[in-house]
Structure formats: structure tokens, C-alpha cells
Scaffold this motif. Structure first.
Motif, mmCIF file in Angstrom:
data_model
loop_
_atom_site.group_PDB
_atom_site.id
_atom_site.type_symbol
_atom_site.label_atom_id
_atom_site.label_comp_id
_atom_site.label_asym_id
_atom_site.label_seq_id
_atom_site.Cartn_x
_atom_site.Cartn_y
_atom_site.Cartn_z
ATOM 1 N N LYS A 59 10.662 10.590 12.504
ATOM 2 C CA LYS A 59 10.406 9.888 13.767
ATOM 3 C C LYS A 59 11.688 9.564 14.509
ATOM 4 O O LYS A 59 11.776 9.729 15.715
ATOM 5 C CB LYS A 59 9.643 8.592 13.501
ATOM 6 N N ARG A 135 9.572 23.193 23.120
ATOM 7 C CA ARG A 135 9.017 21.933 23.604
ATOM 8 C C ARG A 135 9.307 20.877 22.550
ATOM 9 O O ARG A 135 9.148 21.121 21.362
ATOM 10 C CB ARG A 135 7.512 22.027 23.804
ATOM 11 N N TYR A 137 9.618 16.282 21.978
ATOM 12 C CA TYR A 137 9.449 14.922 22.464
ATOM 13 C C TYR A 137 10.823 14.312 22.722
ATOM 14 O O TYR A 137 11.703 14.371 21.870
ATOM 15 C CB TYR A 137 8.692 14.103 21.416
ATOM 16 N N LYS A 139 12.777 11.310 22.715
ATOM 17 C CA LYS A 139 12.743 9.954 22.182
ATOM 18 C C LYS A 139 13.673 9.056 23.000
ATOM 19 O O LYS A 139 14.809 9.430 23.263
ATOM 20 C CB LYS A 139 13.199 9.975 20.731
ATOM 21 N N THR A 168 15.688 11.023 32.103
ATOM 22 C CA THR A 168 16.138 12.084 31.220
ATOM 23 C C THR A 168 17.617 12.342 31.472
ATOM 24 O O THR A 168 18.038 12.546 32.614
ATOM 25 C CB THR A 168 15.336 13.379 31.480
#
Length: 185
Positions: A59, A135, A137, A139, A168
């Protein structure tokens, strides 16, 4: 942990599979909770050496390492040592971070050098052929953590979401060894 162990030019035997699982599970001791991730292991055999790549997406962290050696078991040992160093480095930075936040708040100018994007023109850009699409995520994190992730992955740049602004950003290492951030609007 779930393991996805693949061999290229190699039949993955039970002995190799058990050895990999035994070694990778040692990384559990560095985390409070058990690791719940799919461990990707890629084994390759060449004429004179072997190559092992291990990727563990967590994670808060992406652990990835690859190593080459003449002996498959030695290669696995070397790569586990590399992953342990990555985890220890990450844990040290994370534990040090709350103590340093007070000092950084007072003087944010010395944290990271921020540059405007430099306009570069390439001689002949061949944009007709996209060979790969990824692709992932983004974080939320700060620039320091993004630099840590970039260095641990061995990449030249790292795309992330700035935790404070939710924008971003891209961090990269300049030729002079300093880091720079490209901010989006």
C-alpha cells in the motif's frame, strides 16, 4: 502473501519455489501487520548466469529488485538482501519524518529545488508507435517520499500526487545530482 513465480527458459521446481517463499517471507518481520500482496517473481536462465526479478506492491511502498549471478540460489539470496535494505531504508525515513517535519515547516526553501519545466526539443520524435501503456494509482505523498520511491525503484523520474495540493507532480534527478519537481496546474 500470494506468490506468482514464473520461469523463463526454466522449469520452476518445488525446491526453488519453497526456497523463494521461505526467503521472501522473512520480510514480514519488518512490518507490523502481515504483508497482503501478490509477490511477482520472474526467473530467467541464460548460458552462464541466472537472473531473478522480484516485485512486491504494498500500500505504501513498491519493493522491486533484480539480480544476476551464476547460481540461482545465490541470486535469490542477493535479491532478498537488496529488498531488506530497501525496507530498512524506507522504515528509517518514515520514522525520522515526524521529527523532521517541525524543522521543515520553519524553512521549506532547503527541502527541494523547484524548477519550471524546461522546454526540450528532440531531433526526430517518433510518436507513432506506443509500445507500452502503464496504469497505476497515484498515492498522495510529499516530494521527499516521492524521491525515496524513485530511488528505490531505480527510475529516472517519479509521478505522484502532492499530499497538500492534490495536484499531480513529477520529481526527477538533475545532471548535477540535485532533485527537481515539475508541478502541474
Amino acid at each position: 502473501m500470494r506468490f506468482n513465480i514464473r520461469g523463463e527458459n526454466l522449469q520452476v521446481t518445488d525446491a526453488i519455489r519453497k526456497y523463494i517463499i521461505k526467503k521472501v517471507e522473512k520480510l514480514d518481520k519488518y512490518f507490523d501487520d502481515s504483508i497482503h500482496a501478490e509477490v511477482q517473481v520472474k526467473l530467467k536462465v541464460y548460458e552462464r548466469n541466472t537472473k531473478v526479478e522480484i516485485t512486491i506492491p504494498l500500500k505504501t511502498l513498491l519493493l522491486r529488485a533484480e539480480e544476476q549471478h551464476e547460481n540461482m540460489y545465490a541470486t535469490i539470496d542477493l535479491i532478498i538482501d537488496k529488498l531488506e535494505r530497501q525496507v530498512r531504508k524506507y522504515k528509517t525515513k518514515v520514522n525520522r519524518k515526524p521529527r523532521q517535519e517541525k524543522a521543515v515547516r520553519k524553512n521549506t526553501a532547503n527541502a527541494i529545488m523547484i524548477m519550471e519545466p524546461e522546454a526540450e526539443t528532440l531531433a526526430e520524435e517518433n510518436t507513432d508507435h506506443i509500445v507500452r501503456t502503464k496504469r497505476f494509482y497515484l498515492k498522495p505523498m510529499d516530494a521527499e517520499e516521492a524521491i525515496l520511491q524513485m530511488n528505490m525503484l531505480g527510475h529516472q523520474f517519479f509521478v505522484y500526487t502532492e499530499a497538500e495540493t492534490s495536484l499531480t507532480n513529477i520529481v526527477y534527478q538533475r545532471n548535477d545530482g540535485k532533485y527537481a519537481v515539475i508541478e502541474t496546474e
